[in-house]
Each structure stands twice: as structure tokens, then as C-alpha cells.
Design a protein around this motif. Structure first.
Motif, short mmCIF file in Angstrom:
data_model
loop_
_atom_site.label_atom_id
_atom_site.label_comp_id
_atom_site.label_asym_id
_atom_site.label_seq_id
_atom_site.Cartn_x
_atom_site.Cartn_y
_atom_site.Cartn_z
N ALA A 231 52.50 -51.16 -96.51
CA ALA A 231 51.24 -51.84 -96.20
C ALA A 231 50.46 -51.05 -95.15
O ALA A 231 51.01 -50.14 -94.52
CB ALA A 231 51.54 -53.25 -95.69
N PRO A 232 49.19 -51.39 -94.93
CA PRO A 232 48.44 -50.76 -93.84
C PRO A 232 49.12 -51.00 -92.50
O PRO A 232 49.74 -52.05 -92.28
CB PRO A 232 47.07 -51.47 -93.91
CG PRO A 232 46.97 -51.97 -95.30
CD PRO A 232 48.35 -52.33 -95.71
N VAL A 233 49.00 -50.04 -91.60
CA VAL A 233 49.62 -50.12 -90.28
C VAL A 233 48.52 -50.14 -89.23
O VAL A 233 47.61 -49.30 -89.26
CB VAL A 233 50.56 -48.93 -90.03
CG1 VAL A 233 51.20 -49.01 -88.65
CG2 VAL A 233 51.63 -48.86 -91.12
N ALA A 234 48.60 -51.09 -88.31
CA ALA A 234 47.58 -51.19 -87.25
C ALA A 234 47.73 -50.02 -86.28
O ALA A 234 48.83 -49.73 -85.80
CB ALA A 234 47.73 -52.51 -86.51
N LEU A 235 46.63 -49.35 -86.00
CA LEU A 235 46.66 -48.21 -85.08
C LEU A 235 47.06 -48.65 -83.68
O LEU A 235 47.71 -47.90 -82.95
CB LEU A 235 45.28 -47.54 -85.05
CG LEU A 235 45.17 -46.21 -84.30
CD1 LEU A 235 46.05 -45.16 -84.94
CD2 LEU A 235 43.72 -45.74 -84.25
N SER A 236 46.72 -49.88 -83.30
CA SER A 236 47.06 -50.37 -81.97
C SER A 236 48.56 -50.63 -81.83
O SER A 236 49.07 -50.73 -80.72
CB SER A 236 46.29 -51.67 -81.68
OG SER A 236 46.59 -52.66 -82.66
N ARG A 310 39.88 -67.94 -87.76
CA ARG A 310 41.10 -67.17 -87.57
C ARG A 310 40.99 -65.80 -88.26
O ARG A 310 41.43 -64.79 -87.72
CB ARG A 310 42.30 -67.94 -88.11
CG ARG A 310 42.85 -68.97 -87.12
CD ARG A 310 44.08 -69.65 -87.67
NE ARG A 310 43.76 -70.61 -88.70
CZ ARG A 310 44.50 -70.87 -89.76
NH1 ARG A 310 45.61 -70.19 -89.96
NH2 ARG A 310 44.14 -71.78 -90.63
N LEU A 311 40.40 -65.78 -89.46
CA LEU A 311 40.22 -64.51 -90.16
C LEU A 311 39.32 -63.58 -89.35
O LEU A 311 39.61 -62.38 -89.22
CB LEU A 311 39.60 -64.75 -91.53
CG LEU A 311 40.48 -65.42 -92.59
CD1 LEU A 311 39.66 -65.70 -93.84
CD2 LEU A 311 41.68 -64.56 -92.92
N ARG A 312 38.26 -64.12 -88.81
CA ARG A 312 37.34 -63.29 -88.01
C ARG A 312 38.07 -62.70 -86.80
O ARG A 312 37.88 -61.53 -86.46
CB ARG A 312 36.14 -64.12 -87.56
CG ARG A 312 35.13 -63.32 -86.76
CD ARG A 312 33.87 -64.12 -86.47
NE ARG A 312 34.14 -65.30 -85.67
CZ ARG A 312 33.21 -66.16 -85.26
NH1 ARG A 312 31.94 -65.97 -85.62
NH2 ARG A 312 33.52 -67.21 -84.54
N MET A 313 38.92 -63.51 -86.18
CA MET A 313 39.68 -63.02 -85.03
C MET A 313 40.61 -61.89 -85.43
O MET A 313 40.70 -60.86 -84.75
CB MET A 313 40.47 -64.18 -84.42
CG MET A 313 41.35 -63.79 -83.23
SD MET A 313 42.29 -65.20 -82.60
CE MET A 313 43.37 -65.52 -84.02
N HIS A 314 41.32 -62.04 -86.58
CA HIS A 314 42.24 -60.99 -87.03
C HIS A 314 41.49 -59.72 -87.42
O HIS A 314 41.99 -58.61 -87.20
CB HIS A 314 43.05 -61.48 -88.23
CG HIS A 314 44.02 -62.58 -87.90
ND1 HIS A 314 44.71 -62.62 -86.72
CD2 HIS A 314 44.41 -63.67 -88.61
CE1 HIS A 314 45.49 -63.69 -86.70
NE2 HIS A 314 45.32 -64.34 -87.84
N TRP A 315 40.32 -59.87 -88.01
CA TRP A 315 39.57 -58.71 -88.47
C TRP A 315 38.83 -58.00 -87.33
O TRP A 315 38.53 -56.81 -87.44
CB TRP A 315 38.56 -59.12 -89.54
CG TRP A 315 39.22 -59.52 -90.84
CD1 TRP A 315 40.54 -59.42 -91.15
CD2 TRP A 315 38.58 -60.09 -91.99
NE1 TRP A 315 40.77 -59.89 -92.42
CE2 TRP A 315 39.58 -60.31 -92.97
CE3 TRP A 315 37.27 -60.44 -92.30
CZ2 TRP A 315 39.31 -60.85 -94.21
CZ3 TRP A 315 36.99 -60.99 -93.54
CH2 TRP A 315 38.00 -61.19 -94.49
N MET A 316 38.55 -58.71 -86.26
CA MET A 316 37.87 -58.08 -85.13
C MET A 316 38.82 -57.24 -84.28
O MET A 316 38.46 -56.18 -83.78
CB MET A 316 37.22 -59.15 -84.25
CG MET A 316 35.98 -59.81 -84.86
SD MET A 316 34.63 -58.64 -85.12
CE MET A 316 34.20 -58.25 -83.44
N ALA A 317 40.06 -57.71 -84.13
CA ALA A 317 41.05 -56.98 -83.32
C ALA A 317 42.45 -57.39 -83.77
O ALA A 317 42.70 -58.57 -84.00
CB ALA A 317 40.87 -57.27 -81.83
N THR A 318 43.32 -56.42 -83.89
CA THR A 318 44.69 -56.69 -84.33
C THR A 318 45.49 -57.32 -83.20
O THR A 318 45.55 -56.77 -82.10
CB THR A 318 45.38 -55.39 -84.74
OG1 THR A 318 44.57 -54.71 -85.69
CG2 THR A 318 46.75 -55.67 -85.34
N PRO A 319 46.10 -58.50 -83.44
CA PRO A 319 46.96 -59.08 -82.39
C PRO A 319 48.13 -58.17 -82.07
O PRO A 319 48.76 -57.61 -82.97
CB PRO A 319 47.44 -60.39 -83.03
CG PRO A 319 46.47 -60.68 -84.14
CD PRO A 319 46.01 -59.35 -84.62
#
Length: 505
Positions: A231-236, A310-319
Motif C-alpha cells: 500500500a502507499p506509505v506515509a512520508l511522515s 474525519r476524511l478531511r483530517m486524514h487527507w490534510m495530514a497523516t496521523p
């Protein structure tokens, strides 16, 4: 019969079977299809007939999964063994047919390299089937099947869908898979996940950023290894490995621009709810019409609004996990559901309400636990549960952040701690639709996360700033308080801090 005739007989059997009417039981239809699918991977299927046969097979497997979805939506986790196995077989059949589409794309590239429109159409059909694999696995709270991600990347890359026409069907189908993957799907209920797959269409997805090369920023940036089954990997969370730093070795995906589109949707739903309230309608109960605002049916406006936020929060910044989890193995008592926990606090305990689970790991902010003696109540993301290690200890209150079921009959939960203890109360809001007070859990201050006491109530309870709560501890205590705004909202519960109103009116 000569052995060389066997493949053509098998192919004709598949064609004949696809021409028949489906049977009523999707599990029976699925078993019959699975027995005939190996012929799609053979060389005996002529290229000129391959696409027509694949379209028929795709239509049949889509019909089967379309009848399987309602069963998954209606079932409680952990799934019954028969439904779990049927879902696994359905995912396998989808991947078989999607893999045959990928093979056809490769054949087309070798023989007709300039027919890019045909390649994109074939890739879009294959990616739609792979997308259904992710949907079914999510509804079952199961792991993504082996090979699903590799096949999705392969179809997107072979047809140029990843970097081709921004609004092309293949690119949109691939972006839908990516968008769901970065939305923490194991933290969504089955209804939310099914709704999300229907909601994500061209108007939202074409705003996403997908490019060749490593991402250059953190926050909402993700990187993809198209050669891996991953799957995609968060850069953070993890930087791009050094061996993938070369030109075109990775892809960069950023959903932040899609979050801006969600803001428009949130504004529309908010305005719709406000208009309904002014008209005296119960908008938290009536679902949105299918033709209103471009939203699919399935969720009430309040649920839609909470999910979009919640979707907007996840898409704005990776927890990012701030506190490391420590591995542990010990037993705890668990009570599932806000109403059941509330009854515990009132001194009522029905047989079977409290069961033993095992803690897998923990941190100051939460736990990962796994069922060992069955599940009491309906388990899904967003519900409240209480747990304690020892009967002499107070009950801690948690919210389920994610649910996984890697094996039939077994459930694993990720928990966020929201209270080290609780008291059962009833709350009543001014302007609430119901005249009766609702059960709630009064939670203490939890520094540094929460500087005020809080209430954990059923979703839809919060209706205004002022409310009254009643607590019975041998003597009845009544107080008027002011809510300080919602801290958390899921389809099941909502959490809000409060302070005692010094000037009750």
C-alpha cells in the motif's frame, strides 16, 4: 477425447456457464465460477474472444459480490465462518478475472501499442474489480489479499493510467483505491466504507495529485513502490528507501487537494441540516436523498458530516503515533458498547456482558486487544468499550479506533483511552428532539489531553450549549452545565468537554 481437446472443452464450458442465469445462493454461484476460472490464465483463449469472455466473467463475479455486500453489511464481527470463507473466495475470483485483464493489457501492448484508448478501457475494468477486492476485504475487516496491490499498480502502470488523462476511467479507478487506503479504512464502519466507495467519484478524485518521483513534503504526502505488493506509505512515517531514489522508481500521491473538495461537501451538508432544522425536520434521522448534493444513500446527514470531517483530517495530514506501543500479554475484562458500560456503572450486569480479552500491546494513550472468549455485543469502529485488568480496579473507558479480523472467529481492536474511570449519568439538552434524558458516561479530567471533565454520549445527543445531567450515587445530584464543543464524533458516540454553569437559568 484427446487431451488436446480438453482446453477447448473447458473454455466452452465456461462460456456456456456464463450464459446461464445465476443461482439464488451467491456462495454456490461463486464455487461454480471459481472451478471454471483457471481457463482464463491458459493460452487456449483466443485473443479475439478474450475480451468478450472477460466481460462476461467480470459481469458474473460483480453480480456475485453485489449480492454478497448486503450480507457483509448486515453481519456482526467476527463473521460466521461460512461468510468469511465466501468473502475470501470472492476476493480470489475478482483477482483472477482482474489478472486476466492485466494479461490482456500486456498482450495488447505487444500487438497494438498505439491503441491507448483500448488499453485504458481494459485497465479501468480490471481496476474496478481490484477496487471491489479492497471493498470486500474492508467490509470483512480482513487483511488485503496477497497480490491485490501489485495487480493494481501493474494495471495502472501498463495502461498509463497513473499519469495519463486526469479524468480517465482507469486513473479514477486507481485513485479511488489509493484514496480509500490513506483514509484509515480499518477505522471506518462497514456502512461508512461502503458509502465511501460509492461517494468517491470523478469530481473528488481528479483533484488528487499523483506523479512519478519521490514526494517532496511530509504531512499528507505518500509514496508508492509500483513494483511491490504494498500500500502507499506515509512520508511522515517512513522516508523513501535509498534504493528507490532513482528516476521513476516510486510514485508520489498527495490527497490534500481532495480535502478542499470535501470542504465544499461539508458546507453543503451543514447548510442542508440547518435548513432542515429551521423547517422543524429531524435531519439527524432522515437520510439524504440520493439525488441531493451528489451523495450516495446509506448515511444520515449527521453521519455523513462526521465522516467527511474525519476524511478531511486524514487527507490534510497523516496521523503519526506520538507514543510507542509496548508489547504485553495479559488478560483484561471487557464490556462492549456505551449502553452496556452505562449499565455497569448503574450496578446492573447481565450474564455474558463482560468477557475476557487479551492485551497485545499498550501505550499511555491506548491498547491493542484481541478476543479470546467470543464477543458480546456489536463490534465496530467508533464504539465505546470499558476494560480493566483487575476486578479491584476502576473501569477505563476507550473508543475503538480500528477493527481487524485476520482469522475467522477472532477480532483485534485498536483502542484510544479517553477516561481512567467513569460515572453513569443521564443528560438532557435544550432543543433536543427527545424529551427524555439520554444515558452518558461522565469522564474525569485527563491532563494533558483534556483539561475539563467530559461526557461520552450516544451520537446525536449533543444539541445545544446548555444541558442538564443527573447522577444517582445513593443521592440524586442534578447540575446544569455548558458544553465546550465536540471533541470527537463517530456513528456511535460523541465526546464533549463541559463546565458547570455558574449561572443556571
Amino acid at each position: 477425447m484427446d487431451e488436446t481437446d480438453a482446453p477447448s472443452v473447458a473454455l466452452q464450458d465456461l462460456i456456456d456457464w456464463l450464459g446461464r442465469e445465476p443461482v439464488d445462493d451467491p456462495a454456490v454461484d461463486l464455487a461454480a465460477l471459481k472451478a471454471r476460472l483457471p481457463v482464463l490464465a491458459g493460452h487456449e483463449l483466443p485473443v479475439d474472444k478474450r475480451e468478450a469472455v472477460l466481460q462476461a466473467a467480470a459481469a458474473r463475479v460483480s453480480d456475485i459480490t453485489g449480492r454478497l455486500r448486503p450480507q457483509l453489511l448486515a453481519a456482526h464481527l467476527p463473521l460466521p465462518l461460512s461468510l468469511y470463507e465466501t468473502t475470501e473466495q470472492a476476493c480470489s475470483a475478482l483477482l483472477d478475472v482482474a489478472g486476466a485483464y492485466a494479461d490482456l493489457v500486456d498482450i495488447s501492448l505487444r500487438h497494438w501499442p498505439r491503441r491507448s484508448g483500448d488499453l485504458a478501457a481494459l485497465s479501468a475494468q480490471g481496476l474496478a474489480l481490484v477496487g471491489e477486492v479492497f471493498a470486500l476485504a474492508g467490509l470483512a475487516a480482513a487483511n488485503t489479499p496477497f497480490g491485490a496491490w501489485r495487480l493494481a499498480h501493474r494495471l495502472a502502470q501498463a495502461s498509463g493510467a497513473a499519469f495519463g488523462d486526469a479524468g480517465g476511467a482507469a486513473r479514477i479507478a486507481y485513485l479511488r483505491i489509493l484514496a480509500v487506503a490513506v483514509s484509515q479504512p480499518d477505522g471506518l464502519t462497514a456502512r461508512e466504507l461502503a458509502w465511501l466507495f460509492d461517494f468517491l467519484d470523478k469530481r473528488i478524485l481528479e483533484a488528487a495529485t499523483l506523479a512519478s518521483g519521490a514526494p517532496s513534503e511530509g504531512g499528507a504526502a505518500w509514496w508508492i513502490d509500483p513494483a511491490a505488493d504494498a500500500a502507499p506509505v506515509a512520508l511522515s512515517r517512513s522516508p523513501v528507501p535509498a534504493e528507490l531514489q532513482g528516476e521513476g522508481r516510486v510514485w508520489a500521491f498527495n490527497p490534500r487537494t481532495m480535502a478542499q473538495k470535501l470542504s465544499e461537501c461539508i458546507d453543503w451538508v451543514t447548510a442542508h441540516m440547518t435548513a432542515a432544522e429551521l423547517a422543524g425536520m429531524q435531519c439527524e434521522i432522515e437520510p439524504l436523498a440520493a439525488d441531493e448534493g451528489g451523495f450516495p444513500p446509506g448515511l444520515a446527514p449527521l453521519e455523513t458530516l462526521a465522516l467527511l470531517r474525519r476524511l478531511r483530517m486524514h487527507w490534510m495530514a497523516t496521523p503519526v503515533r506520538e507514543q510507542p506501543r509496548r508489547q504485553h500479554q495479559y488478560m483484561v475484562q471487557v464490556c462492549v458498547g456505551l449502553k452496556s458500560v452505562w449499565e455497569l456503572g448503574c450496578g446492573r450486569r447481565e450474564q455474558g456482558q463482560v468477557l475476557e480479552w487479551v492485551v497485545l500491546n499498550e501505550s499511555p494513550g491506548g491498547y491493542a486487544i484481541m478476543s479470546v472468549a467470543g464477543v458480546a455485543g456489536e463490534v465496530e469502529a467508533g464504539i465505546a468499550i470499558a476494560l480493566r485488568r483487575d476486578p479491584e480496579q476502576p473501569w477505563s473507558v476507550c473508543v475503538v479506533r480500528w477493527v481487524r479480523s485476520e482469522n475467522p472467529g477472532q477480532v483485534e481492536l485498536g483502542l484510544q483511552l479517553i477516561g481512567s474511570s467513569f460515572q453513569s449519568v443521564r443528560v438532557g439538552f435544550r432543543g433536543a428532539s427527545s424529551p427524555h434524558p439520554s444515558p452518558a458516561l461522565a469522564l474525569p479530567v485527563m491532563e494533558p489531553v483534556r483539561r475539563h471533565p467530559a461526557m461520552l454520549a450516544l451520537s446525536g445527543t449533543y444539541a445545544s450549549r446548555r444541558f442538564v445531567f443527573v447522577r444517582d450515587l445513593g443521592h440524586v445530584y442534578v447540575a446544569q452545565a455548558r458544553a465546550l464543543g465536540l471533541d470527537m464524533q463517530t456513528p456511535s458516540i460523541e465526546l464533549f468537554q463541559y463546565e458547570i454553569d455558574p449561572y443556571p437559568i
